[in-house]
Design a protein around this motif. Sequence first.
Motif, PDB file in Angstrom:
ATOM      1  N   VAL A  55       1.040  -1.345   0.043  1.00 35.04           N
ATOM      2  CA  VAL A  55       0.299  -0.029   0.015  1.00 35.04           C
ATOM      3  C   VAL A  55       0.842   1.276   0.202  1.00 35.04           C
ATOM      4  CG1 VAL A  55      -1.776   1.203   1.103  1.00 35.04           C
ATOM      5  CG2 VAL A  55      -1.818  -1.202   1.086  1.00 35.04           C
ATOM      6  N   ILE A  92       2.274   1.987  -3.383  1.00 39.85           N
ATOM      7  CA  ILE A  92       1.334   2.730  -4.331  1.00 39.85           C
ATOM      8  C   ILE A  92       1.275   4.160  -4.097  1.00 39.85           C
ATOM      9  CG2 ILE A  92      -1.339   2.877  -4.959  1.00 39.85           C
ATOM     10  CD1 ILE A  92      -1.299   0.169  -4.606  1.00 39.85           C
ATOM     11  N   LEU A  93       1.190   4.445  -2.780  1.00 37.12           N
ATOM     12  CA  LEU A  93       1.085   5.951  -2.272  1.00 37.12           C
ATOM     13  C   LEU A  93       2.304   6.608  -2.598  1.00 37.12           C
ATOM     14  CD1 LEU A  93      -0.506   5.244   1.160  1.00 37.12           C
ATOM     15  CD2 LEU A  93      -1.460   6.035  -0.934  1.00 37.12           C
ATOM     16  N   SER A 108       2.232   7.579  -6.443  1.00 33.93           N
ATOM     17  CA  SER A 108       1.275   8.406  -6.692  1.00 33.93           C
ATOM     18  C   SER A 108       1.963   9.922  -6.123  1.00 33.93           C
ATOM     19  CB  SER A 108      -0.011   8.135  -5.871  1.00 33.93           C
ATOM     20  OG  SER A 108      -0.580   6.943  -6.180  1.00 33.93           O
ATOM     21  N   PHE A 117       4.633  10.669  -8.729  1.00 32.02           N
ATOM     22  CA  PHE A 117       4.352  11.559  -9.844  1.00 32.02           C
ATOM     23  C   PHE A 117       3.580  12.700  -9.893  1.00 32.02           C
ATOM     24  CE2 PHE A 117       5.276   8.831 -13.350  1.00 32.02           C
ATOM     25  CZ  PHE A 117       5.558   7.482 -12.998  1.00 32.02           C
ATOM     26  N   SER A 118       2.791  12.913  -8.851  1.00 30.64           N
ATOM     27  CA  SER A 118       2.025  14.306  -8.642  1.00 30.64           C
ATOM     28  C   SER A 118       2.909  15.247  -8.503  1.00 30.64           C
ATOM     29  CB  SER A 118       1.239  14.103  -7.222  1.00 30.64           C
ATOM     30  OG  SER A 118       0.490  13.036  -6.974  1.00 30.64           O
ATOM     31  N   PHE A 157       4.369  16.154 -11.867  1.00 29.61           N
ATOM     32  CA  PHE A 157       3.214  16.993 -12.568  1.00 29.61           C
ATOM     33  C   PHE A 157       3.320  18.354 -12.035  1.00 29.61           C
ATOM     34  CE2 PHE A 157       1.877  14.351 -15.728  1.00 29.61           C
ATOM     35  CZ  PHE A 157       1.379  13.069 -14.982  1.00 29.61           C
ATOM     36  N   PHE A 158       3.599  18.706 -10.683  1.00 30.40           N
ATOM     37  CA  PHE A 158       3.117  19.965  -9.994  1.00 30.40           C
ATOM     38  C   PHE A 158       4.499  20.673 -10.422  1.00 30.40           C
ATOM     39  CE2 PHE A 158       1.588  22.879  -7.336  1.00 30.40           C
ATOM     40  CZ  PHE A 158       2.486  23.619  -6.630  1.00 30.40           C
ATOM     41  N   PHE A 181       4.499  22.039 -13.792  1.00 33.88           N
ATOM     42  CA  PHE A 181       3.514  23.106 -14.050  1.00 33.88           C
ATOM     43  C   PHE A 181       4.575  24.306 -13.514  1.00 33.88           C
ATOM     44  CE2 PHE A 181       0.611  26.374 -13.000  1.00 33.88           C
ATOM     45  CZ  PHE A 181       0.494  26.719 -11.709  1.00 33.88           C
ATOM     46  N   PHE A 233       1.295   9.322   1.549  1.00 31.77           N
ATOM     47  CA  PHE A 233       1.299   9.913   0.415  1.00 31.77           C
ATOM     48  C   PHE A 233       1.774  11.366   0.479  1.00 31.77           C
ATOM     49  CE2 PHE A 233      -0.321  10.859  -3.588  1.00 31.77           C
ATOM     50  CZ  PHE A 233      -0.843  12.321  -3.673  1.00 31.77           C
ATOM     51  N   LEU A 275       5.344  12.897  -1.367  1.00 32.14           N
ATOM     52  CA  LEU A 275       4.971  14.290  -2.252  1.00 32.14           C
ATOM     53  C   LEU A 275       5.973  15.203  -1.778  1.00 32.14           C
ATOM     54  CD1 LEU A 275       2.707  15.436  -4.025  1.00 32.14           C
ATOM     55  CD2 LEU A 275       1.827  16.564  -2.217  1.00 32.14           C
TER      56      LEU A 275
END
Lengths: 320, 355
Positions: B33, B36-37, B40, B43-44, B47-48, B51, B88, B92
């Motif tokens: 688990v 997976i977090l 995520s 990848f988040s 993307f950020f 941007f 998560f 990040l």
Amino acid sequence: MISIRNQLAQLVEGRLIDPGHIDKALALVGVYPSTESWQRFLDKLLLWLGCLSIAFSVLFFIAFNWELLGRFAKFAMVEALIIAAIATYWRLSDHPLMSKVALLMAAIFLGVLLALFGQTYQTGADPWQLFFTWAMLMLPWAAVGRFPAIWLLWLALLNTATVLYYDTFGRLFGVFYSSDESLYWTLFAFNVLALVIWELLASQWDWLDERWSLRFIATASGVIVTWLATQAIVDSNHTWGVLVWLAFTIGLYVFYRHFKHDLFMLSGAALSSITVIMVFLNSVLPISGGGTYLLFAITLIGLGSGAAVWLGRIHKEWSK
Amino acid sequence: MNDNKSAWHQLSQAGLVSGEAPEADELESPWYVNVILAFSGWFSSFFFLGFLGLAVEIFEKPVVAAIVGGIIIAGSYVLLNTPKRNVFLEHLALAFSLAGQLLIAWTIFEGFGKAEIAMLWFTIAAFQFALSMIMPNFIHGVMSSLFAALCLSVGLSFAGVSYLATSLMMAAAVLIWLHEFNHPQYINKKRASGYGLILASIVVKGFFIFGLDLRNWGGDVESSILVMPWVGELLLGVVTLYLVWKILQRLELSMTSPISIAAFAGTFVLSLASIEASGITVGWMIVLMGFANSNKVLMGLGVATLLFNISSYYYLLNNTLMEKAQTMLLIGLVLLTVRWLMRRLAREGQAAAHE
């Protein structure tokens, strides 16, 4: 279960042990090993390292002289390995794990023998035939062994044979669209079938109920079907990919949430769903500067946290 | 839970603690688990940052990059400082921090390009070291100490003393791990640094084995007599002997007991062997450090390193396979002899004790 080591660490961190007594405490509970422990440990370590060194020395020696060995010597060596492995399996029958590992090694050496055969006598056979023959020949051992790892090897061999068959012939029975896609469909169908059969039999036979073998097969199936779904979205030619993916994911969810509790399968389903959704978003929205990236980031954050909360809740519910 | 009480139970019986047993920690998520977090989270942040990179022009001037990098790192500090662990957000923040670190590293190289290159690497190493002390997260600590150690070894290479790197790192690791539990408020930071240093040693040793000297990252440096390869192994051997000596001290053993003799003899043999098959000393040290603190992770790392180094020995082109076979045979026989000697001395010791 928290290990003794981590328990002590928590106690020390919580200032519950007097600083002057820390060393004594660690020695008492065994985190600092005693002299006898060290003696046993060094004894084992020296034995393992010594034997490993000698084994490597023999390996290097054989490798150095490989070209000069006659073909009979090579065959004799590999066949001797197989016989030794089977003999070990027979002699160690009261040590269940070691005997099964010996049988697994015998199955692997069988493959080595077949490869040697193909290399020595240039039979003109295709690569897939090696793996297929290997799988067929080891089937009796797999049936007798009752060891999930051997069955996993068998499935892996059949998968490899299928891939290599497509390499050679480019199709299966002349059906389906392009050869690449049909390969993935075949692999997916085969692995899902294996998963279903294994789960059904696992409820009958205890020794088959190895969670990690099942998770392995499910992961393989999941990866393939996720790939098919994303390809379907990107190509927007066939919607079959998405429909089958949906069916597979829902099936996984229903079975592993309500019948057989397995958090790993649910996590895999969550990861697969997140991937498909992100690919779908990517195909629907045009890339226009930073704004799209921000949207992706926020969506992924939402999906990721959502999955975390959902899985955490299920985990708590099952732990009660 | 009963397990927490068992350690407490033993300790309170011996009079080393008093009072009620503390509560156990709450339920942890299984590792998959968290994987997976983690994905995520990473990848988040990609993307950020994409941007951010498009919206703000950070590569115009070093000052801008430094400020943005600093803000990002401060932001991840805030995210990581939460009392309740959220996997998560943790990942990040880790990805953000990494981006901030890259920006600052870029600033240092761009802004001070005229300075001596070794000094630049040392500066980055110092920065990473500061981060490993400040950031309140275990994974970040491991990453930062790993980077700090790697930058240090690159700097040392450019300064002409590359072979000191592994010995320095392992010496620091030995000091940290032998005193893992001695400073309550720093246990996690110590462990993080310990793991980071060990990982760095493995990586640097791996580079040396495959001939990728970190010096070749930018210019030629003359080598002097101080930096022959065997000097590095020798220094490492000295550090290993120190480790063995400290462990024997902890056990309150005399230096002439069978176990001590076996330990020193085995260490000496393996250090010599390591000159031929590089990396064995590092693996052996990690295994010893792991066992000394009942740390299965370290023991596993050590065993993996040993296996990797012996396997890669196969591919080195300095000697023929025949010579390698002979070396391995010799090492194996000596190790087994040392073991036999140890058992013999132990038996004689027991016989003498019975009389």
